[in-house]
Design a protein around this motif. Structure first.
Motif, PDB file in Angstrom:
ATOM      1  N   LEU A   1     -13.032   1.515 -54.423  1.00 47.48           N
ATOM      2  CA  LEU A   1     -12.078   1.844 -55.370  1.00 47.48           C
ATOM      3  C   LEU A   1     -13.199   1.736 -56.658  1.00 47.48           C
TER       4      LEU A   1
ATOM      5  N   VAL B   1      -3.346   1.826 -52.843  1.00 49.93           N
ATOM      6  CA  VAL B   1      -4.759   1.682 -51.994  1.00 49.93           C
ATOM      7  C   VAL B   1      -4.424   1.135 -50.767  1.00 49.93           C
TER       8      VAL B   1
ATOM      9  N   LYS C   1      -7.296  -1.923 -47.113  1.00 44.05           N
ATOM     10  CA  LYS C   1      -7.917  -1.996 -48.343  1.00 44.05           C
ATOM     11  C   LYS C   1      -9.442  -1.844 -48.293  1.00 44.05           C
TER      12      LYS C   1
ATOM     13  N   CYS D   1      -6.968  -5.449 -54.252  1.00 44.09           N
ATOM     14  CA  CYS D   1      -7.341  -4.287 -53.477  1.00 44.09           C
ATOM     15  C   CYS D   1      -8.369  -4.387 -52.558  1.00 44.09           C
TER      16      CYS D   1
END
Ligand code: NDP
Length: 332
Positions: free
Chosen positions: A151, A207, A215, A234
């Motif tokens: 991410l 996510v 995750k 996340c």
């Protein structure tokens, strides 16, 4: 003092911390370089969010001072002990002492690298600080492996658009965040695997969906205060939170117990300076960046150009989330 350039040059100075109005355009002389310095006649200057932290006083520096860490140009004079650079070389830097917002200046030579032929002055000014940041984030802080999903916040920004492309080049699925459909589309067109519009969508839910509940092993977060908790949520158990900036404000008052309750998490707050402490490390990281640009794996996107005297307006646009990709200051 002996001055190396015949005429005075324009530069931005601040005498106090505050809003964009504290930036003043002044004329300054450029002294002869110290033995370990070079004098650079600059061609373009890179704008970065960190410049705003120094203007507002979030990051401290004695006043008055210049602003900016990133620029490109041509060497005009070389200090007595400098061996790797000569007058006339096309060069750039992304991690200098404050003062890049200027037509010409002196910079420690170990911070300066020569530009390969294919890289323009504008591209260089747009990519040194931002690209070297992505280099250490992806190759040093957490060494990404092909096949991983990560991410990365503010994916349409200056650092963000380089990160999207670098992740793709490594075979990494980068889930980006951005605050509008236009910014999300831009990040996606530059290699993000998916982009979450965090002004409308729930980042943790998305996510979870995108990773089938697994995750991610690492979150890169330059947004800071507003995304801190979301980012932790996340992460996989024992995942790494890389908090590398404060665009929305700094993360403060953290109780370490939160890392236990969210799954034995790790957290780091890295800076570029500690990853390129020597000329050799600076050169190696730059070579990796230039290599990806030469192979066209990374295209340097300059979303905005402002003349040096409008540096305040440029900062206002960056701070107001009105920019995409890199912003540069142009010089006559
Ligand atoms: P960007 O071009 O990414 O601009 C910042 C972006 O952050 C905005 O465009 C915006 O994108 C997002 N953002 C989210 N919340 C806010 C807010 N409240 N105010 C303003 N912007 C917000 O900037 P840079 O590429 O220069 O830098 C990105 C981040 O990386 C910064 O935090 C910077 O300090 C950090 N950085 C850290 C380095 C390090 O070594 N530690 C080195 C280089 C950069 P959106 O609208 O999509 O939310």
């Amino acid at each position: 003092k002996e001055f190396v350039l015949e005429n005075q040059v324009k530069a931005i100075r601040i005498e106090e911390n505050g809003g964009p109005e504290v930036l003043k355009l002044v004329s300054v002389g450029v002294p002869a370089p110290e033995k370990n310095e070079v004098t650079i006649r600059q061609k373009a200057v890179g704008l970065n969010f960190i410049d705003i932290y120094y203007r507002t006083g979030l990051y401290k520096h004695p006043l008055p001072c210049g602003l900016g860490f990133e620029a490109s140009g041509v060497i005009e004079a070389v200090g007595a002990d400098v061996r790797h650079l000569k007058v006339g070389d096309r060069v750039a830097y992304g991690q200098s002492p404050l003062g890049a917002y200027a037509e010409a200046r002196n910079v420690p030579a170990d911070r300066v690298v020569k530009l390969p032929k294919g890289v323009s002055f504008e591209q260089a000014a747009a990519m040194m600080l931002k690209g070297l940041t992505v280099q250490y984030l992806f190759r040093q802080t957490y060494r990404l492996q092909g096949g991983e999903t990560i991410l990365f916040h503010a994916a349409a920004g200056g650092v963000g658009l380089i990160a999207c492309q670098w992740a793709k080049a490594l075979g990494v699925k980068l889930i980006g965040t951005a605050s509008s459909p236009e910014k999300a589309a831009l990040a996606k067109s530059h290699g993000a695997w998916e982009v979450i519009d965090y002004s409308r969508e729930n980042v943790v839910d998305r996510v979870n969906e995108l990773t089938n509940g697994k995750k991610v092993p690492v979150v890169y977060d330059g947004v800071g205060k507003d995304t801190w908790l979301t980012s932790l949520d996340c992460l996989e158990p024992r995942g790494l939170m890389v908090s590398f900036g404060n665009a929305s404000g700094s993360v403060e008052g953290v109780n370490l117990g939160i890392l236990a309750s969210k799954g034995s998490l790790y957290v780091t707050r890295p800076t570029l300076a500690t990853h390129v402490p020597t000329r050799e490390k600076m050169q190696a990281a730059s070579d990796e960046l230039f290599g990806l640009v030469a192979k066209k794996k990374i295209d340097i996107i300059i979303g905005q150009r402002f003349p040096l005297e409008d540096a305040g307006q440029a900062q206002q646009a960056l701070q107001g989330r009105k920019t995409t990709g890199a912003t540069i200051l142009t010089l006559d």
